[in-house]
Write an enzyme that holds these catalytic residues in place. Structure first.
Site, PDB file in Angstrom:
ATOM      1  N   HIS A  15       0.839  -1.218   0.000  1.00  0.00           N
ATOM      2  CA  HIS A  15       0.000   0.000   0.000  1.00  0.00           C
ATOM      3  C   HIS A  15       0.870   1.263   0.000  1.00  0.00           C
ATOM      4  O   HIS A  15       2.077   1.220   0.277  1.00  0.00           O
ATOM      5  CB  HIS A  15      -0.887   0.000   1.254  1.00  0.00           C
ATOM      6  CG  HIS A  15      -0.086   0.018   2.514  1.00  0.00           C
ATOM      7  ND1 HIS A  15       0.483   1.158   3.041  1.00  0.00           N
ATOM      8  CD2 HIS A  15       0.310  -0.982   3.326  1.00  0.00           C
ATOM      9  CE1 HIS A  15       1.164   0.858   4.119  1.00  0.00           C
ATOM     10  NE2 HIS A  15       1.077  -0.429   4.310  1.00  0.00           N
TER      11      HIS A  15
ATOM     12  N   GLU B 124      -1.474  -7.277   7.417  1.00  0.00           N
ATOM     13  CA  GLU B 124      -0.130  -7.225   7.983  1.00  0.00           C
ATOM     14  C   GLU B 124      -0.064  -8.111   9.237  1.00  0.00           C
ATOM     15  O   GLU B 124      -1.116  -8.472   9.806  1.00  0.00           O
ATOM     16  CB  GLU B 124       0.221  -5.758   8.325  1.00  0.00           C
ATOM     17  CG  GLU B 124       1.608  -5.533   8.905  1.00  0.00           C
ATOM     18  CD  GLU B 124       2.739  -5.966   8.001  1.00  0.00           C
ATOM     19  OE1 GLU B 124       3.646  -5.167   7.777  1.00  0.00           O
ATOM     20  OE2 GLU B 124       2.729  -7.116   7.516  1.00  0.00           O
TER      21      GLU B 124
HETATM   22  O1  LIG Z   1       4.263  -0.961  10.830  1.00  0.00           O
HETATM   23  C1  LIG Z   1       4.080  -2.162  10.553  1.00  0.00           C
HETATM   24  O2  LIG Z   1       3.203  -2.878  11.034  1.00  0.00           O
HETATM   25  C2  LIG Z   1       4.953  -2.759   9.477  1.00  0.00           C
HETATM   26  O3  LIG Z   1       6.251  -2.635   9.841  1.00  0.00           O
HETATM   27  C3  LIG Z   1       4.664  -2.076   8.138  1.00  0.00           C
HETATM   28  O4  LIG Z   1       3.330  -2.308   7.882  1.00  0.00           O
HETATM   29  P1  LIG Z   1       2.657  -1.727   6.537  1.00  0.00           P
HETATM   30  O5  LIG Z   1       3.351  -2.360   5.356  1.00  0.00           O
HETATM   31  O6  LIG Z   1       1.229  -2.112   6.669  1.00  0.00           O
HETATM   32  O7  LIG Z   1       2.907  -0.236   6.569  1.00  0.00           O
END
Ligand SMILES: O=C(O)[C@H](O)COP(=O)(O)O
Length: 215
Positions: free
Chosen positions: A9, A82
């Site tokens: 994203h 995530e």
């Molecule tokens: O901040 C987090 O959880 C990951 O390190 C990055 O997550 P994202 O790709 O959803 O920004």
């Protein structure tokens, strides 16, 4: 051969602030919106047939923009989320105690069930990401899907396709709105199954993009 595009994203407010998101959420920044439009411009001639996104706000918004460019609808799939970062979600990276940093290290130091308290392990995330990717093989013949997901989730998916452990994802920079591509091939000689064609391509972006580590 099935080709699947993988997009992280666009930049979010918490990416910019170095705040842990996990399965919490923050909005795309103006730059993140622009990045998503640049992905849309880049992929619109590729014959994308499906845009499938993690159901979190930042991926949904990125997918909406890309889908508009490709003339597709957006399908949501929570398996593309995530990593669940448990009690550390919403916390600023620079405020973590030594103990809390130790929890993060458990995720990436090869501890099989390493997790942040109340969070998810890398192996659990890897399993759901592969399930979401393999679901693309059930799409109609000739489909060309594009999945919108997250930094650690996509890093873990690409790493494990390469035969690396799930925690190897720290060695692969997948910046905001980077494009990767994985192909599913049948050839028994050339490693049947998924192969990585490209990873982390940002040549379509007009300005440097953040890696969630920003280091
Ligand atoms: O901040 C987090 O959880 C990951 O390190 C990055 O997550 P994202 O790709 O959803 O920004």
């Amino acid at each position: 051969m099935l080709q699947v595009y993988l997009v992280r994203h666009g930049e979010t407010q918490w990416n910019a602030e170095r705040r842990i998101q996990g399965q919490s959420d923050s909005a795309l920044t103006e730059k993140g919106e622009r990045q998503a439009w640049q992905v849309a411009e880049r992929v619109k001639a590729l014959g994308i047939t499906h845009v499938i996104a993690s159901d979190l706000g930042r991926t949904r918004r990125t997918a909406e923009i890309i889908a508009q460019g490709c003339g597709c609808d957006v399908t949501l799939d929570a398996r593309l989320r995530e990593l669940d970062m448990g009690v550390l979600e919403r916390r600023h990276l620079d405020t973590l105690s030594e103990e809390e940093e130790g929890w993060r290290r458990l995720l990436v130091n090869g501890t099989p069930d390493g997790r942040i308290p109340e969070g998810e392990s890398m192996l659990e995330m890897s399993s759901r990401m592969h399930a979401a990717l393999n679901a693309c093989r059930d799409l109609p013949i000739g489909s060309r899907p594009l999945l919108v997901s997250h930094g650690m989730a996509l890093g873990c998916l690409v790493s494990t396709i390469l035969g690396l452990p799930a925690w190897a994802e720290r060695r692969l920079r997948l910046r905001n709105c980077s494009i990767s591509r994985v192909d599913h091939q049948e050839s028994p000689w050339l490693a049947p199954g998924w192969v990585v064609e490209t990873a982390g391509d940002i040549s379509h972006l007009d300005a440097p993009a953040l890696d969630e580590l920003q280091r």
